[in-house]
Design an enzyme around this catalytic site. Structure first.
Site, PDB file in Angstrom:
ATOM      1  N   ASP A 134      80.329 -53.587  27.539  1.00 24.00           N
ATOM      2  CA  ASP A 134      80.931 -54.908  27.773  1.00 24.00           C
ATOM      3  C   ASP A 134      79.797 -55.811  28.270  1.00 24.00           C
ATOM      4  OD1 ASP A 134      82.628 -57.034  28.359  1.00 24.00           O
ATOM      5  OD2 ASP A 134      83.526 -56.109  30.122  1.00 24.00           O
ATOM      6  N   ARG A 174      96.031 -64.814  32.805  1.00 26.48           N
ATOM      7  CA  ARG A 174      94.604 -64.455  32.804  1.00 26.48           C
ATOM      8  C   ARG A 174      93.916 -65.296  33.871  1.00 26.48           C
ATOM      9  NH1 ARG A 174      89.753 -63.828  28.549  1.00 26.48           N
ATOM     10  NH2 ARG A 174      90.953 -61.950  28.198  1.00 26.48           N
ATOM     11  N   GLN A 201      93.696 -54.713  27.145  1.00 22.25           N
ATOM     12  CA  GLN A 201      92.480 -54.327  26.412  1.00 22.25           C
ATOM     13  C   GLN A 201      92.403 -52.803  26.293  1.00 22.25           C
ATOM     14  OE1 GLN A 201      89.830 -56.444  25.125  1.00 22.25           O
ATOM     15  NE2 GLN A 201      89.413 -54.505  24.106  1.00 22.25           N
ATOM     16  N   ARG A 210      94.251 -55.684  19.500  1.00 26.95           N
ATOM     17  CA  ARG A 210      94.792 -56.425  20.641  1.00 26.95           C
ATOM     18  C   ARG A 210      96.162 -56.992  20.281  1.00 26.95           C
ATOM     19  NH1 ARG A 210      91.748 -58.696  24.355  1.00 26.95           N
ATOM     20  NH2 ARG A 210      93.681 -58.579  25.534  1.00 26.95           N
ATOM     21  N   HIS A 241      91.954 -55.063  33.122  1.00 30.58           N
ATOM     22  CA  HIS A 241      92.225 -55.643  31.792  1.00 30.58           C
ATOM     23  C   HIS A 241      93.082 -54.627  31.012  1.00 30.58           C
ATOM     24  CE1 HIS A 241      91.973 -58.313  28.547  1.00 30.58           C
ATOM     25  NE2 HIS A 241      90.695 -58.240  28.215  1.00 30.58           N
ATOM     26  N   CYS A 256      84.769 -54.655  23.868  1.00 29.12           N
ATOM     27  CA  CYS A 256      85.992 -55.465  23.971  1.00 29.12           C
ATOM     28  C   CYS A 256      85.808 -56.865  23.390  1.00 29.12           C
ATOM     29  CB  CYS A 256      86.440 -55.548  25.424  1.00 29.12           C
ATOM     30  SG  CYS A 256      85.153 -56.203  26.514  1.00 29.12           S
TER      31      CYS A 256
HETATM   32  N1  NVA Z   1      84.365 -58.083  31.628  1.00 27.66           N
HETATM   33  C1  NVA Z   1      84.559 -59.230  30.791  1.00 27.66           C
HETATM   34  C2  NVA Z   1      85.627 -58.970  29.786  1.00 27.66           C
HETATM   35  C3  NVA Z   1      85.888 -60.074  28.804  1.00 27.66           C
HETATM   36  C4  NVA Z   1      86.987 -59.757  27.863  1.00 27.66           C
HETATM   37  C5  NVA Z   1      84.910 -60.436  31.647  1.00 27.66           C
HETATM   38  O1  NVA Z   1      85.689 -60.279  32.598  1.00 27.66           O
HETATM   39  O2  NVA Z   1      84.402 -61.513  31.380  1.00 27.66           O
HETATM   40  N1   CP Z   2      88.513 -58.967  24.836  1.00 37.11           N
HETATM   41  C1   CP Z   2      89.046 -60.098  25.325  1.00 37.11           C
HETATM   42  O1   CP Z   2      89.836 -60.109  26.282  1.00 37.11           O
HETATM   43  O2   CP Z   2      88.657 -61.196  24.657  1.00 37.11           O
HETATM   44  P1   CP Z   2      88.970 -62.707  25.067  1.00 37.11           P
HETATM   45  O3   CP Z   2      88.224 -62.988  26.343  1.00 37.11           O
HETATM   46  O4   CP Z   2      88.491 -63.520  23.908  1.00 37.11           O
HETATM   47  O5   CP Z   2      90.456 -62.843  25.286  1.00 37.11           O
END
Ligand code: NVA
Ligand code: CP
Length: 314
Positions: free
Chosen positions: A230, A108, A138, A299, A135, A271
């Site tokens: 989101d 990540r 997700q 998830r 993602h 999400c």
């Molecule tokens: N679009 C958000 C998703 C978090 C799961 C981010 O990248 O922060």
């Molecule tokens: N939805 C998601 O990816 O959550 P986190 O950022 O908590 O992993």
């Protein structure tokens, strides 16, 4: 030929066929049913998983760590405060070393390129647990949730309201186009998904019968089976806060917005993490139409399915 995903990485979902995605969703369903019956197996016994995190996470980290660990695998959490990843040591060198010690790697972080480099040089499956661009794990959980709500997702309409160019919107566009789900992005013109992705999506949507629409018009929500939003400011974009609030305030998902679907059976998806009072109001996300908590649980089941399919000969 029997479908096998053994040894594959999951980087964007673009390189997974509709059959392969459906296979992963079916396996997720099976894994979830097993979990509900309290069945515990040891399918990751003797295996190791490197969990690389440049950005924070609650769901993704917990899903990978618990799904892998409860089946006898050994997950190792490595934040970039702990390891040399691109700092002092080239990413390809870290990849080579991790590939000698681990059965798989979850990444990540910021750059999609880092996930791709890890996959290229480690020789083990790499799972994209979120980058600035995609993602994919997700999107799998989201579609498991949609299937649970509606059965077949083909020809259902998923409407994403908010930042149309972010990782979640992009991955939803890909999976919708692959599976024949109509996908509407309601977002201001400044946040339209980029043309490069839309060009890639177009033949996929034509093949599956999915209609992809991108529009600033909130009335396009009419007829949607699911409304998804989101956060307005994704991780790493904190300096854009003021500009985003201005652009996206008219796109808040509240009761009035949900009513615009004109369907009493439409559901709400997010999400998470959510900022209640920004992209969604508390009455919607905590209300009866919300499936956000099922999504979060899913998830884990979908991530377990991805690891089973790519790491074991099931
Ligand atoms: N679009 C958000 C998703 C978090 C799961 C981010 O990248 O922060
Ligand atoms: N939805 C998601 O990816 O959550 P986190 O950022 O908590 O992993």
């Amino acid at each position: 030929m029997l479908l096998s995903l053994f040894g594959r990485s999951l980087l964007t979902l673009l390189d997974f066929s509709p059959e392969e995605i459906r296979y992963l969703l079916k396996l997720s369903n099976k894994v979830k049913a097993e979990a509900k019956k309290g069945k515990i197996f040891k399918r990751f016994s003797g295996k190791t998983l490197a969990l690389l995190f440049e950005k924070r996470s609650t769901r993704t980290r917990c899903a990978f760590e618990t799904a892998f660990g409860e089946e006898g695998g050994h997950p190792v959490f490595l934040s970039t405060a702990d390891i040399h990843l691109g700092e002092k040591e080239a990413i390809e060198d870290t990849a080579r070393v991790l590939g000698r010690m681990f059965s798989a790697i979850q990444f990540r972080g910021f750059k999609q390129e880092t996930a791709e480099t890890l996959a290229k040089h480690s020789g083990v499956p790499v799972y994209n647990g979120l980058t600035d661009l995609y993602h994919p794990t997700q999107a799998l959980a989201d579609f498991l949730t949609l299937e649970e709500a509606f059965g077949n997702v083909k020809e259902k309409t998923l409407c994403y309201v908010g930042d149309g160019r972010n990782n979640v919107a992009r991955s939803l566009m890909i999976i919708s186009a692959k599976l024949g789900t109509h996908f509407t992005v309601v977002t201001p013109p400044e946040l339209f998904p980029d043309d490069e992705l839309r060009k890639k999506i177009s033949p996929l949507a034509a093949a599956s019968g999915s209609v992809i629409t991108v529009t600033p018009d909130i009335n396009a929500i009419k007829g949607a089976d699911a409304i998804y939003t989101d956060v307005w400011i994704s991780m790493g974009e904190e300096d854009k806060r003021e500009e985003r609030l201005k652009l996206l305030s008219p796109y808040q998902v509240n009761k009035t917005m949900m009513e615009k679907t004109g369907k009493s059976g439409s559901i709400f998806l997010h999400c998470l993490p959510a900022i209640k009072g920004e992209e969604v109001t508390a009455d919607v996300i905590d209300g009866p139409q919300s499936r956000a908590w099922d999504q979060a649980e899913n998830r884990k089941h979908t991530i377990k399915a991805v690891m089973l399919a790519t790491l074991t000969k099931i």
